[in-house]
Scaffold this motif. Structure first.
Motif, short mmCIF file in Angstrom:
data_model
loop_
_atom_site.label_atom_id
_atom_site.label_comp_id
_atom_site.label_asym_id
_atom_site.label_seq_id
_atom_site.Cartn_x
_atom_site.Cartn_y
_atom_site.Cartn_z
N GLU A 288 0.84 -1.21 0.00
CA GLU A 288 0.00 0.00 0.00
C GLU A 288 0.87 1.26 0.00
OE1 GLU A 288 -3.44 2.18 2.77
OE2 GLU A 288 -2.60 0.24 3.35
N GLU A 289 1.93 1.25 0.81
CA GLU A 289 2.83 2.41 0.86
C GLU A 289 3.57 2.60 -0.45
OE1 GLU A 289 3.85 2.26 5.65
OE2 GLU A 289 5.16 1.26 4.19
N SER A 290 4.01 1.49 -1.03
CA SER A 290 4.69 1.57 -2.32
C SER A 290 3.80 2.20 -3.38
CB SER A 290 5.14 0.17 -2.75
OG SER A 290 5.73 0.21 -4.03
N ASP A 291 2.54 1.76 -3.40
CA ASP A 291 1.59 2.31 -4.37
C ASP A 291 1.31 3.79 -4.10
OD1 ASP A 291 1.40 -0.21 -5.52
OD2 ASP A 291 -0.44 -0.74 -4.46
N LEU A 292 1.35 4.17 -2.82
CA LEU A 292 1.09 5.56 -2.46
C LEU A 292 2.25 6.47 -2.89
CD1 LEU A 292 -0.68 7.62 -0.82
CD2 LEU A 292 0.73 7.02 1.17
N VAL A 293 3.49 6.01 -2.67
CA VAL A 293 4.66 6.82 -2.96
C VAL A 293 4.94 6.89 -4.46
CG1 VAL A 293 7.16 6.96 -2.65
CG2 VAL A 293 5.70 6.42 -0.70
N LYS A 294 4.78 5.76 -5.14
CA LYS A 294 5.08 5.70 -6.57
C LYS A 294 4.18 6.66 -7.34
CE LYS A 294 5.35 2.39 -10.41
NZ LYS A 294 5.16 0.97 -10.79
N GLY A 295 4.78 7.54 -8.11
CA GLY A 295 4.03 8.48 -8.93
C GLY A 295 3.40 9.63 -8.15
N SER A 296 3.87 9.87 -6.92
CA SER A 296 3.23 10.88 -6.07
C SER A 296 3.74 12.29 -6.30
CB SER A 296 3.41 10.51 -4.59
OG SER A 296 4.79 10.47 -4.25
N SER A 297 4.73 12.46 -7.16
CA SER A 297 5.31 13.79 -7.37
C SER A 297 5.00 14.29 -8.77
CB SER A 297 6.83 13.73 -7.15
OG SER A 297 7.32 14.93 -6.63
N ASP A 298 4.34 15.44 -8.85
CA ASP A 298 4.03 16.03 -10.16
C ASP A 298 5.27 16.58 -10.84
OD1 ASP A 298 1.27 15.55 -9.90
OD2 ASP A 298 0.99 17.41 -8.78
N PHE A 299 6.26 16.97 -10.03
CA PHE A 299 7.52 17.50 -10.58
C PHE A 299 8.62 17.23 -9.57
CE2 PHE A 299 5.68 21.02 -8.13
CZ PHE A 299 6.76 21.44 -7.36
N LEU A 300 9.84 17.37 -10.00
CA LEU A 300 11.00 17.22 -9.13
C LEU A 300 11.71 18.55 -9.03
CD1 LEU A 300 13.03 15.47 -7.52
CD2 LEU A 300 14.23 15.09 -9.69
N GLY A 301 11.97 18.98 -7.80
CA GLY A 301 12.81 20.14 -7.58
C GLY A 301 14.24 19.70 -7.37
#
Length: 477
Positions: A288-301
């Protein structure tokens, strides 16, 4: 500037603790930065740059300079003095007024939710980032920020350089909250475990980021149409020698620093080399955590300042982040902690690595700059050379296919600096001896303004440029 894609933004930035000052005014409570500086021999400029009182003046400087955007952070202990619960009305109005002033002048606010100023009360209560309670508290803090400011803010960074916060704050202990354990700590730490806490802290930062991104997606995205990203500290790495050992060591360094953050965001798990070397000390993601984190960032600073030479280390024990990595980090060339060689190819290398290994995400360069002695001449031609060269490197990366959306110079004005208070990054000199914190433009401010108002950037070797001497005007053909 006209060489860049349409919509590419140029800005500058500050962080709340370094810029605002007013540490005990209008309901703000101490952060871990206050505690750290008050208990060490570091700088104690409680007023910082006094942005809390001088924000209108600083916005006017941005407007006159021609900045497209301004990156700043929100002080958690100013907005929510108890860490959770009631909002401080005066803190709320400060940020609303700052954002209003920026928008009124046509400057886009880029907001960082957390720039390492955790409310001390949460550190005292449960240890801050080493306890999973922080995930809910951070998400609740973000919820208030989205609700109160999201109609005007379209770009949110959740956590500033979690990889550096975890390493510096929980392994070596040289930044707040000053956790470490012998023999790894560089300072005397009163608490911590350098073998486990860096990994635990960053794990919780990723989960807090992902929880916050999900909240925005579910509750605010349709109404506010903004984006949520995270930042990553990224020095460029080059093998010290051509030996296979050093080549492999450089790959490990990238995996441990960049991959530590980016691998979970893109692939849902840590790099294999980290899992193998850190073993059970590296937390695991549930499905569940892996699915939550994966793809969670719209952009990278991306936060980039300098390049490091990497050598294989013969240390056999694996007990903290650096020994797990098995490398020696050596500043490249003549660089030091307060002096950076102009090495724009290093930034190009970082951007190419991200493009090749992590799916070419949208990228904003959210910090890039060089320090100079605070009491040196306002004619900071070295900073002009540095900024020019690195902007040219960004343009080269854009032309090579990297999806880069913006560049933010660090920093707008001289700020409170903790590594060496004698060195500052500002485009504007701040007289810290003056209660009024008078601002004075450096040559770099005048050059950046000239550039923003229409000068193009050549892709030729920036080292060949004819630097300014006394004149602020500069053109590269």
């Amino acid at each position: 500037m006209n060489d860049f894609p349409e919509g590419f933004i140029f800005g500058s930035g500050v962080s709340a603790f370094q810029w605002e000052g007013a540490v005990d005014e209008d309901g703000r409570t101490p952060s871990i930065w206050d505690t750290f500086l008050n208990s060490s021999n570091g700088p104690t400029r409680d007023m910082g740059s006094d942005g809390y009182h001088k924000y209108k003046e600083d916005v006017r400087l941005m407007y006159d300079m021609g900045l497209h955007a301004f990156r700043f952070s929100i002080s958690w202990p100013r907005l929510i003095p108890s860490g959770r619960g009631p909002v401080n009305p005066k803190g709320l109005w400060f940020y609303k007024n700052l954002i209003y002033e920026l928008k009124r002048h046509g400057i886009e606010p880029h907001v960082t939710l957390y720039h390492n100023d955790l409310p001390q009360v949460l550190e005292d209560e449960y240890g801050g980032w080493v306890d999973r309670k922080i995930i809910d508290d951070f998400t609740a803090f973000a919820d208030i920020c989205f609700r109160e400011f999201g109609h005007s803010v379209k770009f949110w960074s959740t956590i500033n350089e979690p990889n550096m916060l975890a390493w510096g704050g929980y392994d070596s202990g040289y930044i707040p909250p000053n956790h470490c354990s012998p023999p790894f700590g560089r300072l005397n730490c009163s608490r911590g475990n350098s073998s486990t806490e860096p990994y635990i802290a960053l794990h919780n930062m990723l989960l807090a980021h992902a929880s916050t991104a999900r909240l925005y997606q579910q509750k605010y995205k349709d109404k506010q149409n903004g984006s949520v990203g995270i930042t990553c500290f990224a020095f460029a790495v080059v093998p010290l020698t051509s030996s296979e050992e050093d080549e492999v060591a450089a790959q490990r360094a990238n995996a441990f620093f960049l991959g530590w953050v980016l691998h979970p965001l893109v692939f849902g798990d840590y790099p294999e080399v980290m899992k193998r070397r850190a073993g059970k000390r590296l937390p695991s993601f549930s499905q569940e955590e892996s699915d939550l984190v994966k793809g969670s960032s719209d952009f990278l600073g991306v936060i980039h300042y300098t390049t490091m030479s990497i050598a294989h280390s013969s240390i056999s024990r694996h007990e903290d982040l650096i020994s797990d990595m098995n490398v020696m980090l050596i500043p490249y060339g003549n660089s030091t902690l307060v002096k950076f060689d102009v090495l724009p190819w290093g930034l190009e290398g970082v951007l190419e690595y991200i493009k090749q290994n992590y799916g070419n995400p949208p990228v904003y360069i959210l910090e890039n700059g060089t320090p100079t002695n605070h009491n040196s001449s306002l004619n900071d031609v070295g900073r002009v050379e540095y900024i020019h060269a690195y902007i040219a490197a960004v343009l080269n990366s854009v032309k090579n296919g990297s999806d880069i959306r913006g560049y933010f110079q660090w920093s707008l004005v001289d700020l409170l600096e903790f590594i060496d208070a004698n060195y500052t990054y500002g485009l504007y000199y701040v007289n810290f001896s003056d209660p009024e914190r008078k601002r004075s433009p450096k040559t770099s401010a005048l050059w950046y303004s000239t550039f923003l108002k229409g000068t193009t950037v050549s892709s030729q070797d920036p080292k060949n440029l004819s630097l300014l001497s006394s004149s602020p005007s500069f053109s590269s053909q």
